[in-house]
Scaffold this motif. Structure first.
Motif, mmCIF file in Angstrom:
data_model
loop_
_atom_site.group_PDB
_atom_site.id
_atom_site.type_symbol
_atom_site.label_atom_id
_atom_site.label_comp_id
_atom_site.label_asym_id
_atom_site.label_seq_id
_atom_site.Cartn_x
_atom_site.Cartn_y
_atom_site.Cartn_z
ATOM 1 N N PHE A 30 -28.926 -5.068 15.668
ATOM 2 C CA PHE A 30 -28.228 -4.322 14.621
ATOM 3 C C PHE A 30 -29.158 -3.480 13.746
ATOM 4 N N VAL A 31 -30.453 -3.516 13.961
ATOM 5 C CA VAL A 31 -31.343 -2.608 13.225
ATOM 6 C C VAL A 31 -31.414 -1.258 13.926
ATOM 7 N N ASN A 32 -30.743 -1.142 15.067
ATOM 8 C CA ASN A 32 -30.784 0.083 15.863
ATOM 9 C C ASN A 32 -29.540 0.933 15.670
ATOM 10 N N ILE A 33 -29.719 2.210 15.923
ATOM 11 C CA ILE A 33 -28.609 3.140 15.939
ATOM 12 C C ILE A 33 -28.383 3.555 17.385
ATOM 13 N N LYS A 34 -27.133 3.644 17.768
ATOM 14 C CA LYS A 34 -26.819 4.036 19.138
ATOM 15 C C LYS A 34 -26.565 5.534 19.195
ATOM 16 N N LEU A 35 -27.258 6.209 20.112
ATOM 17 C CA LEU A 35 -27.068 7.635 20.341
ATOM 18 C C LEU A 35 -26.449 7.808 21.716
ATOM 19 N N GLU A 36 -25.307 8.460 21.768
ATOM 20 C CA GLU A 36 -24.624 8.687 23.043
ATOM 21 C C GLU A 36 -24.237 10.154 23.148
ATOM 22 N N LEU A 37 -24.766 10.813 24.166
ATOM 23 C CA LEU A 37 -24.475 12.226 24.362
ATOM 24 C C LEU A 37 -23.372 12.366 25.405
ATOM 25 N N THR A 38 -22.228 12.927 24.982
ATOM 26 C CA THR A 38 -21.092 13.136 25.881
ATOM 27 C C THR A 38 -21.011 14.609 26.254
ATOM 28 N N THR A 39 -19.915 14.997 26.884
ATOM 29 C CA THR A 39 -19.774 16.382 27.340
ATOM 30 C C THR A 39 -19.548 17.374 26.209
ATOM 31 N N ASP A 40 -19.211 16.890 25.012
ATOM 32 C CA ASP A 40 -18.936 17.839 23.924
ATOM 33 C C ASP A 40 -19.537 17.456 22.573
ATOM 34 N N SER A 41 -20.203 16.289 22.478
ATOM 35 C CA SER A 41 -20.744 15.879 21.183
ATOM 36 C C SER A 41 -21.792 14.786 21.326
ATOM 37 N N LEU A 42 -22.565 14.627 20.255
ATOM 38 C CA LEU A 42 -23.490 13.516 20.140
ATOM 39 C C LEU A 42 -22.829 12.488 19.236
ATOM 40 N N ILE A 43 -22.647 11.277 19.747
ATOM 41 C CA ILE A 43 -21.988 10.220 18.984
ATOM 42 C C ILE A 43 -23.037 9.235 18.483
ATOM 43 N N LEU A 44 -23.058 9.020 17.170
ATOM 44 C CA LEU A 44 -23.989 8.089 16.539
ATOM 45 C C LEU A 44 -23.199 6.887 16.043
ATOM 46 N N THR A 45 -23.680 5.685 16.333
ATOM 47 C CA THR A 45 -22.964 4.465 15.969
ATOM 48 C C THR A 45 -23.926 3.446 15.375
ATOM 49 N N GLY A 46 -23.497 2.797 14.301
ATOM 50 C CA GLY A 46 -24.303 1.755 13.675
ATOM 51 C C GLY A 46 -23.429 0.650 13.137
ATOM 52 N N SER A 47 -24.018 -0.535 12.942
ATOM 53 C CA SER A 47 -23.256 -1.676 12.447
ATOM 54 C C SER A 47 -24.199 -2.692 11.819
ATOM 55 N N ASN A 48 -23.652 -3.477 10.898
ATOM 56 C CA ASN A 48 -24.398 -4.629 10.375
ATOM 57 C C ASN A 48 -23.738 -5.937 10.802
ATOM 58 N N GLY A 49 -22.795 -5.831 11.734
ATOM 59 C CA GLY A 49 -22.087 -7.004 12.229
ATOM 60 C C GLY A 49 -20.696 -7.138 11.644
ATOM 61 N N ASP A 50 -20.537 -6.767 10.378
ATOM 62 C CA ASP A 50 -19.232 -6.823 9.710
ATOM 63 C C ASP A 50 -18.631 -5.438 9.513
#
Length: 377
Positions: A30-50
């Motif tokens: 959970f100290v990481n940020i997820k970077l996902e590149l799709t066909t039309d955008s860059l999606i950034l996702t983060g969480s602290n568990g809750d």
């Protein structure tokens, strides 16, 4: 995975998600940020568990190219380090290139480059961003008002976890938002069409993050089910767990009939109380108590400090109805309640010296602040 992206857009997205990501966590993922590149955008996702946030940066916005030279894929990167790298880089465009599942290169022209250790995106937690539950559409400004007018009254202690949240109860055409720490209570009523009756409690931090995430939205959509609340903004989705436990029934706590009322200018009341409380304020003392003496002739606030002295300050303009009344309360609580109303004229309504009293805006009955007096000798 690789792409070139406008630096300011990239940084804005990283900060939007990274604000909830902890530097340390019992689950290191959970100290990481997820970077996902799709066909039309860059999606950034983060969480602290809750609390979880996902936001998307489109390839084009307002006919301007934001992301180019793309190769689809995903990766996990340390949020704090990545944000700090992007903050410090000069230049309008940043190149991000995943060399393998364990490393990514971040560059700006030929001026600076960083090789950042990464983690395979498949290692990330399975987060729930599904649109399930009762659907509610509200004005973005209404949510901002709820945060400022209600959330401050929630408990900051975990003795009773359910009180650290904001209770949301909806039925018919009304939603009631309530927060209390047992010594004070704040309630906001909002008009909205509700398809199902519901009653749930959301962590106060979730509401604060929702307000901070609002940019230029006119409307926001909430989905509430028995496990989560999900908030849909323009480019961002916020998902949060709910607090366990049954929220106290506050319907019968708020009095409806009063023997004494004080009508006063909000700014004048704030200034008078702050002036009377100068001894405690100057020493940083918390929980200071002030005594108010009310009659139709005058209203006086008195405060004493064993260390510094005492004060007596008279209210300038007011309209008081009822017999003479003396009542004591915590300065901080009354000041917070009056400021939260965001109105020029307020009514303080009393039942007696040791009974809970109410503070409301003269022209806005949708917000009610309830406080418990303090016993003094």
């Amino acid at each position: 995975m690789k792409f070139k992206i406008n630096k300011n857009e990239f940084l804005k997205g990283l900060l939007q998600v990274g604000k909830i990501i902890p530097i340390k966590h019992t689950n290191p993922i959970f100290v990481n940020i997820k970077l996902e590149l799709t066909t039309d955008s860059l999606i950034l996702t983060g969480s602290n568990g809750d609390l979880s946030i996902t936001t998307s940066i489109p390839f084009f916005r307002n006919n301007q190219e934001i992301i180019r030279d793309v190769q689809l894929g995903s990766i996990l990167a340390n949020s704090d380090i990545l944000c700090n790298i992007v903050k410090r880089l000069d230049g309008e465009e940043i190149a991000f290139d995943v060399l393998d599942d364990n490393e990514a290169r971040i560059e700006v022209d030929d001026k600076a480059s960083f090789n950042l250790h990464c983690i395979d995106a498949n290692e990330y937690a399975d987060l729930d961003f599904s649109f399930k539950g009762v659907k509610i559409i509200l004005d973005a400004s209404e949510i901002a008002n709820v945060v400022s007018q209600v959330s401050f009254a929630a408990s900051i202690k975990n003795v009773k976890p359910v009180l650290t949240g904001v209770n949301i109860e909806g039925s018919g055409s009304k939603i009631n938002f309530v927060a209390t720490d047992s010594a004070r209570l704040a309630k906001k009523e909002v008009e909205a069409e509700i398809s199902e009756v519901f009653n749930t409690t959301v962590p106060v931090r979730t509401f604060q993050e929702i307000a901070r995430s609002i940019t230029d939205e006119d409307k926001i959509t909430l989905y509430i089910n028995d496990r989560r609340i999900l908030v849909e903004l323009k480019d961002t989705i916020i998902s949060s767990v709910l607090l366990p436990g049954t929220y106290p029934n506050v319907k019968n706590i708020i009095p409806k009939n009063f023997l004494y009322t004080l009508e006063v200018d909000a700014n004048d009341l704030i200034k008078t109380i702050e002036t009377a409380n100068v001894f405690s304020a100057s020493t940083g003392e918390k929980g200071a108590t002030i005594r108010c003496y009310m009659s139709q002739e005058n209203v006086v606030f008195r405060c004493s400090s064993d260390q510094n002295g005492n004060s007596s300050v008279m209210l300038n303009l007011f309209k008081y109805t009822g017999e003479r009344l003396e009542i004591s309360f915590k300065c901080e609580y009354v000041l917070s309640a009056v400021k939260a109303l965001k109105t020029s004229e307020v009514l303080l309504c009393f039942q007696g010296e040791m009974k809970p009293f109410v503070i409301i805006g003269k022209n806005d009955p949708s917000v009610i602040q309830l406080l418990t007096p303090v016993k003094t000798h």
